[in-house]
Design an enzyme around this catalytic site. Sequence first.
Site, short mmCIF file in Angstrom:
data_model
loop_
_atom_site.label_atom_id
_atom_site.label_comp_id
_atom_site.label_asym_id
_atom_site.label_seq_id
_atom_site.Cartn_x
_atom_site.Cartn_y
_atom_site.Cartn_z
N ALA A 1 53.91 55.58 4.57
CA ALA A 1 54.50 54.68 3.59
C ALA A 1 53.42 54.14 2.64
O ALA A 1 53.55 54.23 1.41
CB ALA A 1 55.23 53.54 4.29
N HIS B 1 60.23 56.04 24.57
CA HIS B 1 60.30 57.50 24.56
C HIS B 1 60.24 58.00 26.00
O HIS B 1 59.36 57.59 26.75
CB HIS B 1 59.12 58.05 23.75
CG HIS B 1 59.28 59.48 23.37
ND1 HIS B 1 59.11 60.48 24.27
CD2 HIS B 1 59.62 60.06 22.20
CE1 HIS B 1 59.33 61.64 23.65
NE2 HIS B 1 59.64 61.40 22.40
N ARG C 1 67.45 59.54 24.37
CA ARG C 1 66.20 58.93 24.79
C ARG C 1 66.38 57.71 25.67
O ARG C 1 65.78 57.59 26.73
CB ARG C 1 65.40 58.49 23.56
CG ARG C 1 64.83 59.63 22.80
CD ARG C 1 64.08 59.13 21.59
NE ARG C 1 63.43 60.27 20.96
CZ ARG C 1 62.67 60.19 19.88
NH1 ARG C 1 62.46 59.03 19.31
NH2 ARG C 1 62.11 61.26 19.38
#
Lengths: 241, 646, 263
Positions: free
Chosen positions: B44, B266, B331
């Site tokens: 970004a 995760h 997940r």
Amino acid sequence: MQRALTLYNTTIGKKAVMAASGFILLGFTVGHLSGNLKAFAGPTEYNEYARWLRTVPALLWGARIALLFAVLAHIGSAFQLWKRNKDARPSRYQKNVSVATDYAAKTMYFSGPILLFYILFHLAHLTFGGMLFGEGAMFGIEGYAWEVSNPYNNMVRGFQHWPVVIPYVLGVVALGVHLFHGIWSMFQSLGANHPKYNHLRRDLAIGLAALLTLGNLSFPIAVMAGYLEPTNLTFHFPELM
Amino acid sequence: MELKSHEPTGPIEDRWKEHKAHSKLVAPHNRRKYQVIVVGSGLAGGAAAATLGELGYNVKCFCYQDSPRRAHSIAAQGGINAAKNYQNDGDSVYRLFYDTVKGGDFRSRESNVYRLAELSLNIIDQAVAQGVPFAREYGGLLANRSFGGAQVSRTFYARGQTGQQLLLGAYSALERQIDAGTVKMFPRHEMLELIVHEGKARGIVTRNLVNGKIDVHVADVVLLCTGGYGNVFYLSTNAMGSNCTAVWRAHRKGAAFANPCYTQIHPTCIPRSGEYQSKLTLMSESLRNDGRVWVPRNPEDCDKDPAKIPEEDRYYYLEERYPAFGNLVPRDVASRNAMYVCEDEGLGIGPKIPGEPRRGVYLDFKSAIDRLGEDLIMERYGNLFEMYERITGDDPRKTPMRIYPATHYTMGGLWVDYNLMSTIDGLFVGGEANFSDHGANRLGASALMQGLADGYFVLPFTVGNYLGTIRKTEPLEESDPVCQEALKSVQARVEKLMNAPDPTHAPEYFHRKLGNIIWKYCGMSRDAEGLKKALEEIRPLREEFHEKVKVLPQKGETFNQALERAGRVADFFELGELMCIDALERDESCGGHFRTEHTIDGEAKRDDEHFQHVAAWEWTGDPSNPALHKEELTFEYVKPTMRSYK
Amino acid sequence: MKTKNLTLHVWRQDGPDAKGAFETYTAENVNEHMSFLEMLDDLNEKLIIEGKEPIAFDHDCREGICGSCNIVVNGYAHGPQERTTVCQLHMRHVFALGWSEIWLEPWRAAAFPVIKDLVVDRGALDRIIQSGGYISIRTGSARDANETPIPKPISDRAFDAATCIGCGACVAACPNASASLFTAAKVSHLGMLPQGQTERFDRVRKMVAQMDAEGFGSCTNHGECEKACPKGISIDFIAQMNRDFVKAMVTSKHDVEAPNDAE
């Protein structure tokens, strides 16, 4: 206005010069060896070859000048790169390990100067013969005078003496080692690479280096073994005077 | 504080177009008169700085690493989504939008998500033009794969290094602007304060990490693209230096912090091997396509050689509990179940760390190898197997892999409106640092997409709109009292950290303790009781930190990594507390926020009636008593439904 | 689980102009499953408690991808394990070599001044990229990504070069502290792709000129860089750069400016 970039003021340019000049010198060593192998054909052929070389002065001097330039360029750029590379790492590692490189590559800065001294010695021996032989000369070999018209004898008689053989052998070995890295390096520096043929670069380097080393060593070996002997024939070649 | 999203209205597919058509512009010759600050140089920040520089603004870009190329965007493995529909499998911008809103469990803003899906198309074009070597088919066209259970193949990838290649693309664009002189780069600089002047963000205070110099940088607009705050857990897949300081400093200056409790875990990371460990390594989720997850049925088998545990004593808990999806459940479901079997049922495997349950489950490739052959499995996962073996010393072909979930991404962040501007005028926030696009749960391969959409296509435009609207900022000198005060506050904070009254422990010590609390009570699953306990534990620990943290002065130049760490940990303490407050306040389950009190059949149960809003917290001066503001969310296009994977 | 005590000789240097020297530490109870940097973390934490200055070293992602970490371990850049950054080096590997005494040194190169201890300034690598390591494309002006098909073998080979993480191990391992592999990787990555053709020959000239201006040594074809490179980038790319460079210098009709010497 800033100066424009020129090939020679870059490291890659200097390496390209080293490679190109090295290529010329390599070409010379190959030609030189193949010519000298005539020694095995006999003194007459050998001396006749020497004479022939002198029959076209433009060629001879052209080659000499080209070689001189190649040597100067080779040494000049080597020296500049050496200096630069030394400055690029001002503080040394305490522990230094080589993983990939070989002895030949690591000793280019030694084999190079050895070769230079050897070439001077070699010239003194066989080109400017008076410097090594005869009375008052470096080796003062007894009973032998420099025979201007008999390069064959100059060579053979020289190799009958250890003080001549030892520097010669050292020089030839240095040449082999230098070429082992140099030939491969030449391809790399000039960017001659192709995945299909890349392995040939190393093979060629090994092959040529071995050939030149063994070929050049064959002379002193043959002399010391008694296979090549001085000739009693006399020659008169005004071209060699 | 009022939360105005400034969302355009009208048909969703026209909103961004309309918004652009009616926004203000800055003329090319005027752009160089504006000073823009970008903090962070990842996807970004790097993309925004490069693009703003290219437009002609005067940009300063800051990063704490030694080069902008090292931002942690680089570590993303899997891929980047884009609704290109190159595979002709029915994908479209609308479908990507739909999947993202649904995947976010209906806690994101529809307009933002639609724009993200729209811009995904341009990102791929831009990246390829920069020379990003995406995977290709033999015909020379771009390859795609299906990722994270998506029903279409819309993920573009570059071996296992998609993040790296995309970041290097943005980095090359940034370096080009640095060379052009439009961007000035400040590597090894950390932002430690935001300067707010007359209600507008007007600059930052930085510390030069090399020589310790603290400086003021004044600007017309400030962009924070500083990534997520996952390191509040101490152990995460974030980089060691990833931190929340920039956003937290902005928060303390008036920027609302939205949804801090939305964190993503995760499922396939390499478990810890000991207490000393400070970082977890993620392995691609694709491993679950062929691996079978199990633990021993009997706790006494947990330290046995797995090869010696007979088939009937193996508990393939995902396959048994979720017969339809098996090992490929989403997940969060996979992660929570791993936690249940290890922490509640005591069936975890792997090395025993004193004072903790064994945290690890097997991911077994034996049956896949038997079925498909070792060659095929190695072709698919060879590099992951190699990475696993490098870290653990075990060969997954012979011994089953050990995996455990780890914190990976934070969906929460500074609140921003449709223009990505925070509640402070002139303070823009992009990438993981804002809260905007992923709702309560991020879909796989969407993080890279959001970072680049914000950086290349949204921020350069909305920043121009802002500058075009305000036209001129008040002149502000570095000597202005506002700047000097900010400077002094930073100096004072540094002094305080270096001169704790009773210095006894390194900053890591406290960070580890804080992380333990957050992981235990505000990790994969949460409940009111635990969260209250967390708050009770964090507060005294924070006091203790400020009393006992030990940071030594350094000889020569003041490069001081312990000081950097201490400052970051200090901010994590306050943010960690806010996370727990937010998690306690959000009395429902949604996405990554799983409250054990709110379940249906063991699955997350949302409460749309009471919690279909963004929780934006305002700093009040007391970290324990922030003020809550709500932005109600409306869903005109994607009607909220319940997720089910049974 | 194996544990061991190790003697560490660590290069300590206060700043770029300060004189550095080795200091000796003992890392106690080093566990075989620890990473090399975790061993240093652990040592640092103890040093802080003892009131001694911790050892400064660069690191960030600890996954072998960001390129921050950089330590020469017993003479090996990034340590003795091939294709592994020092953050991914685990102690079991060190134990297997039977080492009980380890020398830790910074990347040593004139172009990488020491900031502190094992931390060096690798800004020179960024400046090489600045000089031309990009494709000039405006944001938003790209055409459709599938408009130019790229043969897979070319794309794959470009990728092999693009995997460079910019850690500088090639410089550290090179007997001449040359950055040829780093520069060649970027030159080749962009020079092989169709998108990179327009600037191909100017790019190589500018990047090589900058590489030289930074004070790196020259390539003498030892191949140490390739072995030290955690991504295993081949020195074939150096040959490729050399070829492009010589070709550009010999055939280009316009000049490029020589850069000012490095900062």
